[in-house]
Design a protein around this motif. Structure first.
Motif, PDB file in Angstrom:
ATOM      1  N   VAL A 124     -17.115   9.487  15.861  1.00  0.00           N
ATOM      2  CA  VAL A 124     -16.843  10.371  14.722  1.00  0.00           C
ATOM      3  C   VAL A 124     -18.146  10.985  14.227  1.00  0.00           C
ATOM      4  CG1 VAL A 124     -15.955  10.486  12.362  1.00  0.00           C
ATOM      5  CG2 VAL A 124     -14.870   8.972  14.043  1.00  0.00           C
ATOM      6  N   PRO A 125     -18.195  12.312  14.064  1.00  0.00           N
ATOM      7  CA  PRO A 125     -19.439  12.928  13.573  1.00  0.00           C
ATOM      8  C   PRO A 125     -19.666  12.649  12.095  1.00  0.00           C
ATOM      9  CG  PRO A 125     -17.719  14.583  13.761  1.00  0.00           C
ATOM     10  CD  PRO A 125     -17.142  13.317  14.324  1.00  0.00           C
ATOM     11  N   ILE A 126     -20.930  12.495  11.712  1.00  0.00           N
ATOM     12  CA  ILE A 126     -21.320  12.405  10.302  1.00  0.00           C
ATOM     13  C   ILE A 126     -21.838  13.787   9.922  1.00  0.00           C
ATOM     14  CG2 ILE A 126     -22.796  11.266   8.611  1.00  0.00           C
ATOM     15  CD1 ILE A 126     -23.046   8.914  10.525  1.00  0.00           C
ATOM     16  N   LEU A 127     -21.170  14.430   8.975  1.00  0.00           N
ATOM     17  CA  LEU A 127     -21.463  15.829   8.668  1.00  0.00           C
ATOM     18  C   LEU A 127     -21.978  16.002   7.245  1.00  0.00           C
ATOM     19  CD1 LEU A 127     -18.232  17.415  10.205  1.00  0.00           C
ATOM     20  CD2 LEU A 127     -20.488  17.327  11.258  1.00  0.00           C
ATOM     21  N   CYS A 128     -22.787  17.031   7.079  1.00  0.00           N
ATOM     22  CA  CYS A 128     -23.210  17.482   5.753  1.00  0.00           C
ATOM     23  C   CYS A 128     -23.232  19.002   5.777  1.00  0.00           C
ATOM     24  CB  CYS A 128     -24.587  16.927   5.398  1.00  0.00           C
ATOM     25  SG  CYS A 128     -25.190  17.484   3.787  1.00  0.00           S
ATOM     26  N   ARG A 129     -22.276  19.608   5.094  1.00  0.00           N
ATOM     27  CA  ARG A 129     -22.156  21.073   5.077  1.00  0.00           C
ATOM     28  C   ARG A 129     -22.146  21.646   6.488  1.00  0.00           C
ATOM     29  NH1 ARG A 129     -25.802  23.187  -0.079  1.00  0.00           N
ATOM     30  NH2 ARG A 129     -24.709  21.947  -1.657  1.00  0.00           N
ATOM     31  N   SER A 130     -21.295  21.074   7.324  1.00  0.00           N
ATOM     32  CA  SER A 130     -21.086  21.498   8.711  1.00  0.00           C
ATOM     33  C   SER A 130     -22.250  21.175   9.641  1.00  0.00           C
ATOM     34  CB  SER A 130     -20.783  23.015   8.786  1.00  0.00           C
ATOM     35  OG  SER A 130     -19.598  23.310   8.085  1.00  0.00           O
ATOM     36  N   THR A 155     -13.812   9.020   9.106  1.00  0.00           N
ATOM     37  CA  THR A 155     -14.265  10.395   8.904  1.00  0.00           C
ATOM     38  C   THR A 155     -14.700  10.613   7.457  1.00  0.00           C
ATOM     39  OG1 THR A 155     -12.774  11.213  10.634  1.00  0.00           O
ATOM     40  CG2 THR A 155     -13.603  12.823   9.052  1.00  0.00           C
ATOM     41  N   THR A 156     -13.951  10.056   6.509  1.00  0.00           N
ATOM     42  CA  THR A 156     -14.316  10.175   5.093  1.00  0.00           C
ATOM     43  C   THR A 156     -15.638   9.486   4.809  1.00  0.00           C
ATOM     44  OG1 THR A 156     -11.965  10.243   4.490  1.00  0.00           O
ATOM     45  CG2 THR A 156     -13.545   9.745   2.733  1.00  0.00           C
ATOM     46  N   ILE A 157     -15.840   8.320   5.426  1.00  0.00           N
ATOM     47  CA  ILE A 157     -17.125   7.627   5.283  1.00  0.00           C
ATOM     48  C   ILE A 157     -18.255   8.521   5.787  1.00  0.00           C
ATOM     49  CG2 ILE A 157     -18.506   5.702   6.154  1.00  0.00           C
ATOM     50  CD1 ILE A 157     -15.908   4.053   6.187  1.00  0.00           C
ATOM     51  N   GLY A 158     -18.006   9.189   6.909  1.00  0.00           N
ATOM     52  CA  GLY A 158     -19.010  10.103   7.458  1.00  0.00           C
ATOM     53  C   GLY A 158     -19.369  11.210   6.485  1.00  0.00           C
ATOM     54  N   PHE A 159     -18.351  11.747   5.794  1.00  0.00           N
ATOM     55  CA  PHE A 159     -18.615  12.790   4.800  1.00  0.00           C
ATOM     56  C   PHE A 159     -19.455  12.249   3.647  1.00  0.00           C
ATOM     57  CE2 PHE A 159     -14.408  14.918   6.128  1.00  0.00           C
ATOM     58  CZ  PHE A 159     -15.063  15.698   7.060  1.00  0.00           C
ATOM     59  N   LEU A 160     -19.142  11.008   3.199  1.00  0.00           N
ATOM     60  CA  LEU A 160     -19.850  10.429   2.067  1.00  0.00           C
ATOM     61  C   LEU A 160     -21.320  10.181   2.373  1.00  0.00           C
ATOM     62  CD1 LEU A 160     -17.338   7.820   0.556  1.00  0.00           C
ATOM     63  CD2 LEU A 160     -18.324   9.797  -0.601  1.00  0.00           C
ATOM     64  N   VAL A 161     -21.576   9.510   3.494  1.00  0.00           N
ATOM     65  CA  VAL A 161     -22.966   9.136   3.801  1.00  0.00           C
ATOM     66  C   VAL A 161     -23.746  10.301   4.402  1.00  0.00           C
ATOM     67  CG1 VAL A 161     -22.338   6.726   4.122  1.00  0.00           C
ATOM     68  CG2 VAL A 161     -22.443   8.237   6.109  1.00  0.00           C
ATOM     69  N   GLY A 162     -23.036  11.328   4.870  1.00  0.00           N
ATOM     70  CA  GLY A 162     -23.725  12.457   5.498  1.00  0.00           C
ATOM     71  C   GLY A 162     -24.705  13.135   4.569  1.00  0.00           C
ATOM     72  N   ALA A 163     -24.288  13.360   3.320  1.00  0.00           N
ATOM     73  CA  ALA A 163     -25.165  14.031   2.356  1.00  0.00           C
ATOM     74  C   ALA A 163     -26.397  13.182   2.067  1.00  0.00           C
ATOM     75  CB  ALA A 163     -24.402  14.311   1.065  1.00  0.00           C
ATOM     76  N   GLU A 164     -26.208  11.859   1.954  1.00  0.00           N
ATOM     77  CA  GLU A 164     -27.342  10.980   1.670  1.00  0.00           C
ATOM     78  C   GLU A 164     -28.311  10.935   2.847  1.00  0.00           C
ATOM     79  OE1 GLU A 164     -29.504   8.439  -0.875  1.00  0.00           O
ATOM     80  OE2 GLU A 164     -27.819   9.804  -1.191  1.00  0.00           O
ATOM     81  N   LEU A 165     -27.777  10.907   4.056  1.00  0.00           N
ATOM     82  CA  LEU A 165     -28.627  10.906   5.240  1.00  0.00           C
ATOM     83  C   LEU A 165     -29.413  12.213   5.349  1.00  0.00           C
ATOM     84  CD1 LEU A 165     -26.234   9.271   7.857  1.00  0.00           C
ATOM     85  CD2 LEU A 165     -28.321   8.279   6.912  1.00  0.00           C
ATOM     86  N   GLU A 166     -28.769  13.314   5.000  1.00  0.00           N
ATOM     87  CA  GLU A 166     -29.450  14.599   5.040  1.00  0.00           C
ATOM     88  C   GLU A 166     -30.569  14.646   4.005  1.00  0.00           C
ATOM     89  OE1 GLU A 166     -30.083  18.725   6.222  1.00  0.00           O
ATOM     90  OE2 GLU A 166     -29.514  16.808   7.108  1.00  0.00           O
ATOM     91  N   LEU A 167     -30.304  14.115   2.807  1.00  0.00           N
ATOM     92  CA  LEU A 167     -31.352  14.058   1.782  1.00  0.00           C
ATOM     93  C   LEU A 167     -32.512  13.176   2.247  1.00  0.00           C
ATOM     94  CD1 LEU A 167     -29.258  13.730  -1.505  1.00  0.00           C
ATOM     95  CD2 LEU A 167     -30.654  15.684  -0.796  1.00  0.00           C
ATOM     96  N   ALA A 168     -32.182  12.059   2.907  1.00  0.00           N
ATOM     97  CA  ALA A 168     -33.224  11.169   3.417  1.00  0.00           C
ATOM     98  C   ALA A 168     -34.056  11.867   4.486  1.00  0.00           C
ATOM     99  CB  ALA A 168     -32.593   9.895   3.983  1.00  0.00           C
ATOM    100  N   ARG A 169     -33.384  12.659   5.327  1.00  0.00           N
ATOM    101  CA  ARG A 169     -34.109  13.399   6.375  1.00  0.00           C
ATOM    102  C   ARG A 169     -35.059  14.419   5.753  1.00  0.00           C
ATOM    103  NH1 ARG A 169     -34.187  18.183   8.652  1.00  0.00           N
ATOM    104  NH2 ARG A 169     -32.533  18.923   7.267  1.00  0.00           N
ATOM    105  N   ILE A 170     -34.570  15.154   4.759  1.00  0.00           N
ATOM    106  CA  ILE A 170     -35.397  16.167   4.106  1.00  0.00           C
ATOM    107  C   ILE A 170     -36.595  15.518   3.422  1.00  0.00           C
ATOM    108  CG2 ILE A 170     -35.443  17.855   2.231  1.00  0.00           C
ATOM    109  CD1 ILE A 170     -32.506  18.474   2.923  1.00  0.00           C
ATOM    110  N   GLU A 171     -36.356  14.379   2.740  1.00  0.00           N
ATOM    111  CA  GLU A 171     -37.445  13.677   2.065  1.00  0.00           C
ATOM    112  C   GLU A 171     -38.460  13.156   3.073  1.00  0.00           C
ATOM    113  OE1 GLU A 171     -39.762  11.926  -0.963  1.00  0.00           O
ATOM    114  OE2 GLU A 171     -38.309  13.569  -0.887  1.00  0.00           O
ATOM    115  N   SER A 172     -37.973  12.658   4.205  1.00  0.00           N
ATOM    116  CA  SER A 172     -38.881  12.157   5.241  1.00  0.00           C
ATOM    117  C   SER A 172     -39.744  13.286   5.790  1.00  0.00           C
ATOM    118  CB  SER A 172     -38.067  11.515   6.368  1.00  0.00           C
ATOM    119  OG  SER A 172     -38.908  11.092   7.420  1.00  0.00           O
TER     120      SER A 172
END
Length: 238
Positions: A124-130, A155-172
């Protein structure tokens, strides 16, 4: 499944999603969140292996695992489009295979995982704004039909954590850019000191830093910092 059992499962799913949402809002470490997610998924689906790959550039790197291969965390990786996992990331689509997963044309066998011959496979893909930020994989040694509920919850879990993972990537990335900028400033200052002391040009000052780094077997930034510190100590009145 009778109505009462279905209602209990729905309530449990909602409780967990609320918990994950609360942890994200509280800015819990993403590692602890992923561990909790894996615990829930492994219990929800009763799978033999649960893995989370995180996108890093053009690669997917194993960052969380519920199987015997914790030593492969942050080491095992694959390219976008490679294997079922890479295909899911590239196409942003879920793949559910109930049996003989290894016969799928997209399946990729890892030499590091000798027992990686599972019957059933859910990816299942983990997505953040596509944008794909990762992939969740579930594997079963016996045939397993993944229900609509299982796929929907994961899939819902993927949507939830996707935004946090994206924020972590940007911060890194921001911190890495800041580190590189600081290193560049330190290097320029150290080169300037060497140029003044040895009466050499910038290129030879840098070569001197490289030579000292090899001789001392220390990172070149540490050598540069030591040179700056020595200059500051000399300039300090006794």
């Amino acid at each position: 499944m009778d109505l009462l059992a279905e209602q209990l499962e729905t309530s449990r799913d909602m409780d967990f999603l609320h918990e994950i949402g609360h942890r994200l809002a509280a800015a819990d470490p993403i590692e602890s969140i992923m561990d909790r997610v894996l615990d829930f998924i492994a219990d929800l689906v009763r799978c033999d292996s649960c893995l989370v790959y995180i996108a890093q550039g053009e690669k997917l790197v194993l960052r969380a695992s519920r199987n015997p291969h914790s030593d492969l965390l942050n080491r095992l990786g694959l390219q976008m489009g490679e294997g079922i996992t890479g295909w899911v990331a590239e196409h942003r689509q879920t793949v559910a295979i109930a049996r003989h997963a290894w016969t799928d044309a997209r399946f990729l066998m890892f030499n590091d995982l000798p027992e990686d011959r599972f019957e059933a496979f859910l990816s299942v893909p983990i997505l953040c704004r596509s944008r794909v930020v990762g992939v969740i994989n579930l594997q079963h040694r016996q045939p397993h039909h993944h229900t609509e509920r299982e796929i929907r919850v994961i899939t819902t879990i993927g949507f939830l954590v996707g935004a946090e993972l994206e924020l972590a990537r940007i911060e890194s990335e921001r911190m890495e850019m800041q580190r590189q900028l600081e290193t560049r400033k330190i290097m320029e200052r150290a080169k300037g000191i060497i140029q003044r002391q040895l009466q050499v040009d910038e290129e030879n000052a840098y070569l001197t830093l490289q030579k000292l780094s090899r001789q001392k077997r220390r990172p070149i930034r540490e050598i540069a910092e030591a040179i700056i510190l020595g200059e500051e100590l000399r300039a300090t009145p006794a």
